[in-house]
Design an enzyme around this catalytic site. Structure first.
Site, PDB file in Angstrom:
ATOM      1  N   LYS A  46      -1.229  -8.068  -4.552  1.00 41.55           N
ATOM      2  CA  LYS A  46      -2.160  -6.944  -4.396  1.00 41.55           C
ATOM      3  C   LYS A  46      -1.383  -5.643  -4.189  1.00 41.55           C
ATOM      4  O   LYS A  46      -0.457  -5.583  -3.378  1.00 41.55           O
ATOM      5  CB  LYS A  46      -3.088  -7.185  -3.204  1.00 41.55           C
ATOM      6  CG  LYS A  46      -4.066  -6.052  -2.911  1.00 41.55           C
ATOM      7  CD  LYS A  46      -4.865  -6.344  -1.654  1.00 41.55           C
ATOM      8  CE  LYS A  46      -5.714  -5.145  -1.248  1.00 41.55           C
ATOM      9  NZ  LYS A  46      -6.356  -5.350   0.068  1.00 41.55           N
ATOM     10  N   HIS A  87       0.841  -1.196   0.000  1.00 39.27           N
ATOM     11  CA  HIS A  87       0.000   0.000   0.000  1.00 39.27           C
ATOM     12  C   HIS A  87       0.875   1.243   0.000  1.00 39.27           C
ATOM     13  O   HIS A  87       1.859   1.318   0.740  1.00 39.27           O
ATOM     14  CB  HIS A  87      -0.896   0.040   1.245  1.00 39.27           C
ATOM     15  CG  HIS A  87      -1.745  -1.187   1.414  1.00 39.27           C
ATOM     16  ND1 HIS A  87      -1.248  -2.367   1.919  1.00 39.27           N
ATOM     17  CD2 HIS A  87      -3.057  -1.406   1.145  1.00 39.27           C
ATOM     18  CE1 HIS A  87      -2.216  -3.266   1.952  1.00 39.27           C
ATOM     19  NE2 HIS A  87      -3.322  -2.708   1.492  1.00 39.27           N
TER      20      HIS A  87
END
Length: 233
Positions: free
Chosen positions: A159, A132
Site C-alpha cells: 500500500k 505514506h
C-alpha cells in the site's frame, strides 16, 4: 488469491471504511452504507491494550459480519500511537487471532516489523505493508521500488499513499498501479480525490472511505464512494 477474511480481492476491489471514533456506531453505519471491510484504527481509538483491541474486534466482526483490518499507525506516518514501538507492534501481534488483516508500515523498526509479519503469516492473517508521503509524490521508479520492497518484506498487499502536487503526479501513480499486482495506491488531497474512485479501475485492491471525519486528506464518505464505484462497475 488475495483476500481479507472472506472477501476475494481478485474478484473486485474492496471499499474499506476507516473507523476512527465511536467504533460500534461507525462500524454499523459503515456496514449499512456499503462498506466491504472495516479498518480499525487502534491508534485513533485510544486503545492501548491487546485485550481491549481484541474485545472490540470480536464484537465488530460479530455485529457487522465484515472482515477487519487492524491498524496501529506510526506517528511519523500519520498515526497517533504514543507508546513505544515495541508495545505498538506487540499489540498487533497479540490480536492476530481476532483480525483478518494487519497493516504495518514499511518504515517500522525492521526487526519488529519482520517479527510481526512472520507471526501474521503463521496465523494466516493477510499482511498489508504501507508507506505514506504527505508532502509529495516520488517519481515512478521510486514508487515501484517502494512497492517492491514492501513485497520483499512479506506484503500480501503493498500500500502506498502519496500527496500529488500536479496532475502529472496522479497520472504517474496510476500508471505504476496499472503495471503492478496486489497493490493499493492512493493519491491524497484535492488533486488526488478521484483516485479513490478510479484507482480500482487501474488495479488498486483497496479504496478507503470515512464514516464521519476524514482520516486522510481527500477521503470521501462511505456512501459517496459506494455510489461512485457502482457507476463504474
Amino acid at each position: 488469491m488475495v483476500h481479507i477474511g472472506n472477501f476475494d480481492l481478485d474478484k473486485r476491489a474492496a471499499l474499506v471504511a476507516a473507523i476512527n471514533k465511536d467504533p460500534l456506531t461507525q462500524s454499523k453505519a459503515a456496514a449499512s452504507t456499503g462498506a466491504d471491510i472495516l479498518e480499525i484504527r487502534v491508534d485513533l481509538l485510544g486503545i492501548d491494550t491487546p485485550e481491549t483491541a481484541a474485545d472490540l474486534l470480536k464484537k465488530l466482526r460479530s455485529d457487522t459480519k465484515l472482515p477487519c483490518i487492524a491498524t496501529n499507525r506510526l506517528q511519523a506516518e500519520g498515526g497517533n500511537w504514543e507508546g513505544s514501538e515495541e508495545d505498538r507492534i506487540t499489540l498487533l501481534e497479540e490480536i492476530l487471532p481476532f483480525t483478518d488483516a494487519i497493516d504495518v508500515e514499511l518504515s517500522a523498526d525492521p526487526e519488529l516489523r519482520d517479527r510481526l509479519i512472520k507471526r501474521a503469516k503463521e496465523a494466516g492473517t493477510t499482511v498489508i505493508i504501507s508507506s505514506h508521503d504527505f508532502e509529495r509524490t516520488p517519481d515512478k521508479a521510486v514508487i515501484m521500488d517502494i512497492l517492491e520492497r514492501s513485497r520483499q518484506a512479506g506484503a500480501d498487499i503493498a500500500k502506498l499513499a502519496v500527496m500529488p502536487n500536479s496532475m502529472q503526479d496522479v497520472l504517474d501513480l496510476l500508471e505504476v498501479t496499472l503495471s503492478e499486482s496486489n497493490v493499493c495506491t492512493i493519491a491524497m488531497g484535492q488533486l488526488g480525490k478521484h483516485t479513490r474512485i478510479v484507482g480500482p479501475c487501474y488495479g488498486s485492491k483497496l479504496t478507503y472511505a470515512s464514516v464521519s471525519n476524514a482520516v486522510a486528506p481527500g477521503q470521501l464518505k462511505v456512501h459517496e464512494l459506494k455510489k461512485a464505484l457502482e457507476m463504474l462497475q
